[in-house]
Scaffold this motif. Structure first.
Motif, PDB file in Angstrom:
ATOM      1  N   PRO A 125       8.741  -6.445  11.597  1.00 21.54           N
ATOM      2  CA  PRO A 125       8.269  -6.793  10.257  1.00 21.54           C
ATOM      3  C   PRO A 125       7.733  -5.603   9.466  1.00 21.54           C
ATOM      4  O   PRO A 125       7.977  -5.512   8.261  1.00 21.54           O
ATOM      5  N   ILE A 126       7.004  -4.702  10.123  1.00 24.28           N
ATOM      6  CA  ILE A 126       6.453  -3.562   9.388  1.00 24.28           C
ATOM      7  C   ILE A 126       7.572  -2.662   8.870  1.00 24.28           C
ATOM      8  O   ILE A 126       7.576  -2.226   7.708  1.00 24.28           O
ATOM      9  N   THR A 127       8.566  -2.383   9.721  1.00 22.78           N
ATOM     10  CA  THR A 127       9.689  -1.547   9.290  1.00 22.78           C
ATOM     11  C   THR A 127      10.467  -2.216   8.165  1.00 22.78           C
ATOM     12  O   THR A 127      10.790  -1.588   7.142  1.00 22.78           O
ATOM     13  N   GLY A 128      10.780  -3.490   8.325  1.00 24.57           N
ATOM     14  CA  GLY A 128      11.520  -4.206   7.290  1.00 24.57           C
ATOM     15  C   GLY A 128      10.764  -4.285   5.978  1.00 24.57           C
ATOM     16  O   GLY A 128      11.352  -4.131   4.897  1.00 24.57           O
ATOM     17  N   ALA A 129       9.446  -4.496   6.052  1.00 26.40           N
ATOM     18  CA  ALA A 129       8.648  -4.618   4.832  1.00 26.40           C
ATOM     19  C   ALA A 129       8.578  -3.295   4.069  1.00 26.40           C
ATOM     20  O   ALA A 129       8.724  -3.268   2.844  1.00 26.40           O
ATOM     21  N   VAL A 130       8.344  -2.209   4.786  1.00 27.94           N
ATOM     22  CA  VAL A 130       8.254  -0.895   4.124  1.00 27.94           C
ATOM     23  C   VAL A 130       9.602  -0.509   3.518  1.00 27.94           C
ATOM     24  O   VAL A 130       9.668   0.013   2.395  1.00 27.94           O
ATOM     25  N   LEU A 131      10.690  -0.755   4.229  1.00 27.04           N
ATOM     26  CA  LEU A 131      12.016  -0.454   3.692  1.00 27.04           C
ATOM     27  C   LEU A 131      12.316  -1.289   2.446  1.00 27.04           C
ATOM     28  O   LEU A 131      12.921  -0.797   1.483  1.00 27.04           O
ATOM     29  N   ALA A 132      11.894  -2.541   2.451  1.00 27.03           N
ATOM     30  CA  ALA A 132      12.130  -3.405   1.293  1.00 27.03           C
ATOM     31  C   ALA A 132      11.353  -2.912   0.076  1.00 27.03           C
ATOM     32  O   ALA A 132      11.891  -2.865  -1.042  1.00 27.03           O
ATOM     33  N   ALA A 133      10.094  -2.541   0.284  1.00 28.34           N
ATOM     34  CA  ALA A 133       9.287  -2.038  -0.834  1.00 28.34           C
ATOM     35  C   ALA A 133       9.870  -0.748  -1.385  1.00 28.34           C
ATOM     36  O   ALA A 133       9.958  -0.553  -2.603  1.00 28.34           O
ATOM     37  N   TRP A 134      10.290   0.134  -0.494  1.00 29.40           N
ATOM     38  CA  TRP A 134      10.864   1.409  -0.932  1.00 29.40           C
ATOM     39  C   TRP A 134      12.180   1.189  -1.673  1.00 29.40           C
ATOM     40  O   TRP A 134      12.420   1.770  -2.732  1.00 29.40           O
ATOM     41  N   SER A 135      13.047   0.342  -1.145  1.00 24.88           N
ATOM     42  CA  SER A 135      14.362   0.156  -1.760  1.00 24.88           C
ATOM     43  C   SER A 135      14.251  -0.528  -3.115  1.00 24.88           C
ATOM     44  O   SER A 135      15.016  -0.217  -4.038  1.00 24.88           O
ATOM     45  N   THR A 180       0.829  -1.199   0.000  1.00 23.64           N
ATOM     46  CA  THR A 180       0.000   0.000   0.000  1.00 23.64           C
ATOM     47  C   THR A 180       0.865   1.250   0.000  1.00 23.64           C
ATOM     48  O   THR A 180       0.557   2.237  -0.680  1.00 23.64           O
ATOM     49  N   ALA A 181       1.958   1.222   0.731  1.00 18.73           N
ATOM     50  CA  ALA A 181       2.836   2.383   0.829  1.00 18.73           C
ATOM     51  C   ALA A 181       3.442   2.762  -0.516  1.00 18.73           C
ATOM     52  O   ALA A 181       3.716   3.937  -0.766  1.00 18.73           O
ATOM     53  N   VAL A 182       3.643   1.766  -1.393  1.00 15.65           N
ATOM     54  CA  VAL A 182       4.195   2.056  -2.713  1.00 15.65           C
ATOM     55  C   VAL A 182       3.119   1.999  -3.790  1.00 15.65           C
ATOM     56  O   VAL A 182       3.406   1.825  -4.969  1.00 15.65           O
ATOM     57  N   ARG A 183       1.862   2.113  -3.361  1.00 18.08           N
ATOM     58  CA  ARG A 183       0.712   2.280  -4.257  1.00 18.08           C
ATOM     59  C   ARG A 183       0.450   1.071  -5.147  1.00 18.08           C
ATOM     60  O   ARG A 183       0.024   1.214  -6.286  1.00 18.08           O
ATOM     61  N   HIS A 184       0.682  -0.102  -4.643  1.00 19.18           N
ATOM     62  CA  HIS A 184       0.301  -1.320  -5.350  1.00 19.18           C
ATOM     63  C   HIS A 184      -0.955  -1.946  -4.741  1.00 19.18           C
ATOM     64  O   HIS A 184      -1.385  -3.003  -5.191  1.00 19.18           O
ATOM     65  N   LEU A 185      -1.491  -1.326  -3.707  1.00 20.63           N
ATOM     66  CA  LEU A 185      -2.761  -1.729  -3.105  1.00 20.63           C
ATOM     67  C   LEU A 185      -3.454  -0.448  -2.643  1.00 20.63           C
ATOM     68  O   LEU A 185      -2.821   0.381  -1.984  1.00 20.63           O
ATOM     69  N   PRO A 186      -4.723  -0.235  -3.010  1.00 19.61           N
ATOM     70  CA  PRO A 186      -5.414   0.995  -2.604  1.00 19.61           C
ATOM     71  C   PRO A 186      -5.516   1.107  -1.082  1.00 19.61           C
ATOM     72  O   PRO A 186      -5.813   0.125  -0.394  1.00 19.61           O
ATOM     73  N   TRP A 187      -5.284   2.304  -0.576  1.00 22.34           N
ATOM     74  CA  TRP A 187      -5.365   2.525   0.871  1.00 22.34           C
ATOM     75  C   TRP A 187      -6.716   2.113   1.465  1.00 22.34           C
ATOM     76  O   TRP A 187      -6.745   1.528   2.555  1.00 22.34           O
TER      77      TRP A 187
END
Length: 295
Positions: free
Chosen positions: A245-255, A118-125
């Motif tokens: 997990p939330i921090t790691g997941a968001v960082l992975a999507a962003w990177s 969702t953070a990288v806009r692949h799922l609607p908020w």
């Protein structure tokens, strides 16, 4: 909502001007259009959305049932299921569920994954709360089922830090980063997708859980930890399995978005294409899918 365009309406004015009736109020151009609101709702929640939510309930239930169940059996008696076997079971259930429900919901089965996409806009908020609620429902239901099946033992495969909370936190961040980074590649980048992409995601879960297991339990999933914690009323270090997990997941999507190949862009694709390609190669039939559900 994106893609909404405004249209100007031109009206022919006759030579005879009639006084407008005071009983009919003028409609301001700035007033929200009921049709526009309905269109936004329809765009956020398409007709097949309830099926996606239900698929996430089923997928997360089976993920926790197999993952936590095998880990619980390993702790009860390692001769029944070894620690390595429990890690392999966790990765294999992810693989088979991707092929089973990836074309329906994207097979997230993990609130951290859903939030990252969702953070990288692949799922609607607007869909995120429903995905998370479905995942928590499946995880908690599976945990209570395991509690009844594994009685009299209270061990149902919950995760808690084996060492310090900081060690477990860093391990959960790194292991989740590994899993989500691979998921982002095979689920959103057509240049990285092949027929065995589902195996790649499942293998990443196996590898990360083998490394993380002795330190944090290798959860990589807030629902995977919260379900057994609620069923057993054991909440030691619970915050680690949300923050990590939330921090790691968001960082992975962003990177991954940073290093994505933009010179040869491909259409965002779902893990549904994986199972479709496998069916094509086995049956020799050509199928098309219009799904855009992402991991």
């Amino acid at each position: 909502m994106e893609g909404t365009t405004s249209q100007s309406t031109f009206t022919f004015i006759p030579s005879t001007i009639e006084t407008p009736s005071p009983s009919i109020p003028e409609i301001s151009s700035s007033s929200p259009s009921p049709g526009g609101s309905l269109a936004r709702v329809a765009q956020s929640y398409p007709p097949g959305f309830p099926r996606k939510v239900f698929a996430e309930v089923i997928g997360t239930f089976l993920l926790v049932f197999v993952g936590s169940g095998s880990a619980g059996l390993s702790k009860i008696d390692e001769s029944m299921v070894s620690k390595l076997g429990a890690s392999l079971a966790g990765g294999l259930i992810v693989t088979v569920m991707i092929y089973s429900i990836g074309h329906i919901s994207g097979a997230h089965m993990n609130p951290a994954v859903s939030l990252a996409f969702t953070a990288v806009r692949h799922l609607p908020w607007p869909q995120l709360p429903f995905y998370v609620a479905a995942q928590l429902t499946g995880a908690i239901s599976a945990s209570y089922t395991l509690r009844e099946l594994l009685r009299p033992s209270d061990e149902i495969g919950g995760t808690s830090p084996a060492g310090s909370h900081i060690q477990a936190l860093i391990m959960e961040m790194v292991s989740t980063y590994t899993m989500v980074f691979i998921s982002m590649a095979v689920a959103t980048d057509s240049n990285a997708t092949g027929q065995l992409s589902g195996v790649a995601v499942g293998s990443s879960v196996c590898i990360a859980s083998i490394v993380a297991g002795p330190i944090s339990g290798g959860s990589m999933n807030p629902a995977r930890t919260l379900g057994p914690a609620i069923a057993t009323s054991y909440y030691k270090g619970l915050w680690v399995y949300f923050v990590g997990p939330i921090t790691g997941a968001v960082l992975a999507a962003w990177s991954y978005n940073v290093i994505r190949d933009t010179e040869h862009p491909g259409f965002p694709i779902s893990l549904s294409s994986i199972s479709s390609k496998v069916r094509q190669s086995i049956g020799g039939t050509e199928q098309k899918s219009d799904q855009r559900c992402l991991v």
